[in-house]
Structures are given as C-alpha cells and as structure tokens.
Design a protein around this motif. Structure first.
Motif, short mmCIF file in Angstrom:
data_model
loop_
_atom_site.label_atom_id
_atom_site.label_comp_id
_atom_site.label_asym_id
_atom_site.label_seq_id
_atom_site.Cartn_x
_atom_site.Cartn_y
_atom_site.Cartn_z
N SER A 14 4.81 -7.57 17.19
CA SER A 14 4.60 -8.03 18.44
C SER A 14 3.92 -6.96 19.17
O SER A 14 4.59 -5.48 18.82
N LEU A 15 3.21 -7.02 20.15
CA LEU A 15 2.63 -5.84 20.94
C LEU A 15 2.74 -6.03 22.42
O LEU A 15 2.86 -7.06 22.90
N THR A 16 2.82 -4.95 23.06
CA THR A 16 3.10 -4.67 24.55
C THR A 16 1.96 -3.87 24.81
O THR A 16 1.81 -2.72 24.26
N SER A 17 1.81 -3.95 26.32
CA SER A 17 0.75 -3.19 26.78
C SER A 17 1.41 -1.96 27.13
O SER A 17 2.67 -1.60 27.50
N GLN A 18 0.77 -0.76 27.20
CA GLN A 18 1.16 0.67 27.41
C GLN A 18 1.40 0.85 28.95
O GLN A 18 1.80 1.64 29.52
N GLU A 19 0.55 -0.08 29.62
CA GLU A 19 0.40 0.04 31.21
C GLU A 19 1.22 -0.91 31.75
O GLU A 19 1.37 -2.03 31.58
N MET A 31 -7.24 -1.08 19.69
CA MET A 31 -5.99 -0.78 18.97
C MET A 31 -5.87 0.40 18.21
O MET A 31 -6.62 0.52 17.47
N ARG A 32 -4.90 0.89 18.75
CA ARG A 32 -4.55 2.14 17.98
C ARG A 32 -3.21 1.84 17.31
O ARG A 32 -2.16 1.50 18.18
N THR A 33 -3.05 2.36 16.11
CA THR A 33 -2.00 1.95 15.33
C THR A 33 -1.58 3.15 14.27
O THR A 33 -2.30 3.95 14.19
N ARG A 34 -0.32 3.36 13.91
CA ARG A 34 0.03 4.20 13.02
C ARG A 34 1.51 3.53 12.46
O ARG A 34 2.25 2.96 13.17
N ALA A 35 1.33 3.49 11.21
CA ALA A 35 2.59 2.90 10.29
C ALA A 35 3.14 3.96 9.53
O ALA A 35 2.58 4.96 9.02
N ARG A 36 4.51 4.11 9.35
CA ARG A 36 5.42 4.83 8.34
C ARG A 36 6.28 4.07 7.88
O ARG A 36 6.81 3.17 8.38
N ALA A 37 6.60 4.61 6.75
CA ALA A 37 7.63 4.08 5.99
C ALA A 37 8.47 4.97 5.14
O ALA A 37 7.71 5.88 4.40
N ASN A 38 9.68 4.93 5.30
CA ASN A 38 10.51 6.22 4.40
C ASN A 38 10.94 5.26 2.91
O ASN A 38 11.08 4.11 2.83
N ASP A 39 10.50 6.20 1.90
CA ASP A 39 11.00 5.81 0.36
C ASP A 39 12.50 6.26 0.37
O ASP A 39 12.59 7.52 0.13
N ARG A 40 13.17 5.43 -0.05
CA ARG A 40 14.77 5.56 -0.01
C ARG A 40 14.96 6.11 -1.59
O ARG A 40 15.86 6.78 -1.92
N ASP A 41 14.15 6.17 -2.67
CA ASP A 41 14.28 6.59 -3.91
C ASP A 41 13.70 7.89 -3.94
O ASP A 41 14.10 8.70 -4.86
N TYR A 42 12.63 8.39 -3.17
CA TYR A 42 12.18 9.59 -3.34
C TYR A 42 12.05 10.35 -1.82
O TYR A 42 12.10 9.38 -0.78
N PRO A 43 12.48 11.50 -1.59
CA PRO A 43 12.52 12.05 -0.17
C PRO A 43 11.24 12.24 0.10
O PRO A 43 10.78 13.35 0.69
N VAL A 44 10.42 11.25 0.43
CA VAL A 44 9.12 11.12 1.03
C VAL A 44 8.94 10.17 2.11
O VAL A 44 9.59 8.85 2.19
N THR A 45 7.90 10.23 3.15
CA THR A 45 7.48 9.18 3.87
C THR A 45 6.23 8.81 3.84
O THR A 45 5.43 9.99 4.01
N ALA A 46 5.52 7.65 3.68
CA ALA A 46 4.32 7.42 3.76
C ALA A 46 3.85 7.25 5.36
O ALA A 46 4.48 6.53 5.89
N ASP A 47 2.63 7.81 5.45
CA ASP A 47 2.17 7.65 7.01
C ASP A 47 0.75 7.35 6.80
O ASP A 47 -0.24 8.17 6.26
N THR A 48 0.25 6.45 7.73
CA THR A 48 -1.22 6.15 7.44
C THR A 48 -1.93 7.05 8.42
O THR A 48 -3.13 7.25 8.53
#
Length: 60
Positions: A14-19, A31-48
């Motif tokens: 769901s998206l909302t306007s920043q204005e 559209m400006r996006t960024r995705a992140r996900a934490n890996d619970r098995d390894y101490p890393v975060t995937a970041d686009t």
C-alpha cells in the motif's frame, strides 16, 4: 514468512503520498523504492538500495 527457494510468494503493498493532503492522480509518476530483509539464519540484511522507476497510475 516461510518460503521455498524458487517458488512464487504472494505479497502486496500500500502506498501513500509523501505530500500531506495530496492524493494520487492518474498519469505518469516517479516511484522511488528500497527493499530490505533480515536473514534470521545469518547475521546479514539484504538491501536493494534505492531504485527509481517511471510508472503509470490508473484508477481502479
């Protein structure tokens, strides 16, 4: 969320306007996006990193 590598996983967003007080209108938009996900098995975060795309909005 449990998943099997290579299998599709349904998701939604769901998206909302920043204005404040500004509604989306049909037509071209940036559209400006960024995705992140934490890996619970390894101490890393995937970041686009920040991604930017042109999209066409339409009324549904």
């Amino acid at each position: 969320m449990a998943c099997t590598p290579g299998s599709p996983v349904p998701w939604s967003v769901s998206l909302t306007s920043q204005e404040p007080g500004t509604a989306f209108q049909p037509g071209l938009a940036t559209m400006r996006t960024r995705a992140r996900a934490n890996d619970r098995d390894y101490p890393v975060t995937a970041d686009t990193g920040q991604q930017e795309s042109q999209v066409r909005l339409s009324k549904s």
